[in-house]
Scaffold this motif. Sequence first.
Motif, PDB file in Angstrom:
ATOM      1  N   ASP A   1      29.122 -34.199  11.729  1.00 54.85           N
ATOM      2  CA  ASP A   1      28.777 -33.379  12.885  1.00 54.85           C
ATOM      3  C   ASP A   1      29.532 -32.040  12.862  1.00 54.85           C
ATOM      4  O   ASP A   1      30.139 -31.634  13.850  1.00 54.85           O
ATOM      5  N   GLY A   2      29.525 -31.417  11.705  1.00 54.62           N
ATOM      6  CA  GLY A   2      30.174 -30.102  11.577  1.00 54.62           C
ATOM      7  C   GLY A   2      31.661 -30.157  11.263  1.00 54.62           C
ATOM      8  O   GLY A   2      32.278 -29.128  10.986  1.00 54.62           O
ATOM      9  N   ILE A   3      32.282 -31.337  11.314  1.00 49.69           N
ATOM     10  CA  ILE A   3      33.712 -31.454  11.007  1.00 49.69           C
ATOM     11  C   ILE A   3      33.862 -31.731   9.510  1.00 49.69           C
ATOM     12  O   ILE A   3      33.329 -32.716   9.004  1.00 49.69           O
ATOM     13  N   GLN A   4      34.578 -30.854   8.827  1.00 47.28           N
ATOM     14  CA  GLN A   4      34.720 -31.006   7.374  1.00 47.28           C
ATOM     15  C   GLN A   4      35.899 -31.910   7.048  1.00 47.28           C
ATOM     16  O   GLN A   4      37.033 -31.614   7.416  1.00 47.28           O
ATOM     17  N   LEU A   5      35.625 -32.983   6.333  1.00 43.13           N
ATOM     18  CA  LEU A   5      36.710 -33.848   5.869  1.00 43.13           C
ATOM     19  C   LEU A   5      36.891 -33.621   4.366  1.00 43.13           C
ATOM     20  O   LEU A   5      35.963 -33.817   3.589  1.00 43.13           O
TER      21      LEU A   5
ATOM     22  N   GLN B   1      45.484 -34.269  10.282  1.00 43.97           N
ATOM     23  CA  GLN B   1      45.359 -35.515  11.042  1.00 43.97           C
ATOM     24  C   GLN B   1      44.524 -35.329  12.319  1.00 43.97           C
ATOM     25  O   GLN B   1      43.724 -36.194  12.674  1.00 43.97           O
ATOM     26  N   LYS B   2      44.706 -34.170  12.962  1.00 43.77           N
ATOM     27  CA  LYS B   2      43.989 -33.898  14.212  1.00 43.77           C
ATOM     28  C   LYS B   2      42.469 -33.903  13.984  1.00 43.77           C
ATOM     29  O   LYS B   2      41.691 -34.391  14.806  1.00 43.77           O
TER      30      LYS B   2
ATOM     31  N   GLY C   1      37.153 -40.885   8.157  1.00 45.42           N
ATOM     32  CA  GLY C   1      38.503 -40.496   7.766  1.00 45.42           C
ATOM     33  C   GLY C   1      39.432 -41.654   7.430  1.00 45.42           C
ATOM     34  O   GLY C   1      40.625 -41.444   7.217  1.00 45.42           O
ATOM     35  N   LEU C   2      38.915 -42.879   7.371  1.00 50.38           N
ATOM     36  CA  LEU C   2      39.765 -43.991   6.927  1.00 50.38           C
ATOM     37  C   LEU C   2      40.184 -43.752   5.480  1.00 50.38           C
ATOM     38  O   LEU C   2      41.267 -44.129   5.047  1.00 50.38           O
ATOM     39  N   LEU C   3      39.264 -43.115   4.741  1.00 48.34           N
ATOM     40  CA  LEU C   3      39.548 -42.685   3.364  1.00 48.34           C
ATOM     41  C   LEU C   3      39.143 -41.217   3.271  1.00 48.34           C
ATOM     42  O   LEU C   3      38.119 -40.839   3.833  1.00 48.34           O
TER      43      LEU C   3
ATOM     44  N   HIS D   1      41.129 -37.382  13.485  1.00 49.61           N
ATOM     45  CA  HIS D   1      41.009 -38.048  14.775  1.00 49.61           C
ATOM     46  C   HIS D   1      39.668 -37.696  15.436  1.00 49.61           C
ATOM     47  O   HIS D   1      38.990 -38.550  16.000  1.00 49.61           O
ATOM     48  N   LEU D   2      39.278 -36.427  15.328  1.00 52.75           N
ATOM     49  CA  LEU D   2      37.992 -35.984  15.915  1.00 52.75           C
ATOM     50  C   LEU D   2      36.825 -36.719  15.267  1.00 52.75           C
ATOM     51  O   LEU D   2      35.900 -37.181  15.945  1.00 52.75           O
ATOM     52  N   ALA D   3      36.876 -36.855  13.946  1.00 52.76           N
ATOM     53  CA  ALA D   3      35.796 -37.551  13.226  1.00 52.76           C
ATOM     54  C   ALA D   3      35.761 -39.024  13.625  1.00 52.76           C
ATOM     55  O   ALA D   3      34.688 -39.600  13.815  1.00 52.76           O
TER      56      ALA D   3
END
Length: 280
Positions: free
Chosen positions: A67-71, A77-78, A55-57, A81-83
Amino acid sequence: MTIQFKNTSVFYHRKTPFEYQALKDINTTFDAGKFYGLIGHTGSGKSTLIQTMNGLLLPSAGTVEVDGIQLTKKVKQKVIHLAKMKVGMVFQFPEHQLFESTVLKDVMFGPMNMGRSEETARKKACDYLQLLNVHESLLDKSPFELSGGQMRKVAIAGILAMEPNILILDEPTAGLDPVSHDETMQLFYDVYKKTGITVILITHDMNDVLKFTDEVKVMSQGSLIKEGITSEILSDGNFMEQYNLEIPHVIRLVQDLKKKGINLKGTPKDTADFIQLYEE
Ligand code: ADP
């Protein structure tokens, strides 16, 4: 934990005269528990690719699933943070990031910042310092009193103590002398073997890619142009030459022998393997 890229593109300076597409429609997966090499010339998009993993970019188009978190470009923002908590990054000279008054406090900083209790953070710090063979007697010393090699271990322990599921090494040996180079690579390899964490290594050193990685992904001009088993890709002379990539030393030796009619079974990972295969 896997990281999956789906039609991922990144533009810098979007909608300005300086617009530049650094990632072009990337589709690939990094599987759990493997050691990956990410290679390609300077400017091919490697750093951009890894910055989208925590998530830096954010992607300008498509998704990166950690790991299942869609960016996506619109993610909250939350979620970023998880990623970030799942992906640990080691850049060149990680010891430059040390700042606390003692070794223990420095390694505890990450886990405490993630909301762990002081007790848990202390335990994790001690566990990872031990894993990296940093002696207990150094815990209350200032990190700046240590040797360069010890400082580096403390900095790496600080990243591992946050227990990322994936460890990204961005040219971690650039600028090191050959002995420190070998020690640092061996250290990461030992951590990989002991923890089973997924590792992605960005490097220009093809000997390291051959020796340490299982699979390799090759980038050129913002695209992923090849991926697969490291030894197969690095021994593909036509491909390596076409993209002007350095063929590792031992693979060159194997190819020279082949020209003389001597065929070795398998591909050696380093010189020791090579000598053994040759003698057999
Ligand atoms: P690599 O890590 O393979 O050297 P990068 O991902 O750093 O490649 O860069 C890919 C391309 O994107 C390069 O042409 C680079 O100049 C450009 N680039 C990288 N970062 C930025 C930025 N912050 N702003 C504009 N262009 C950038």
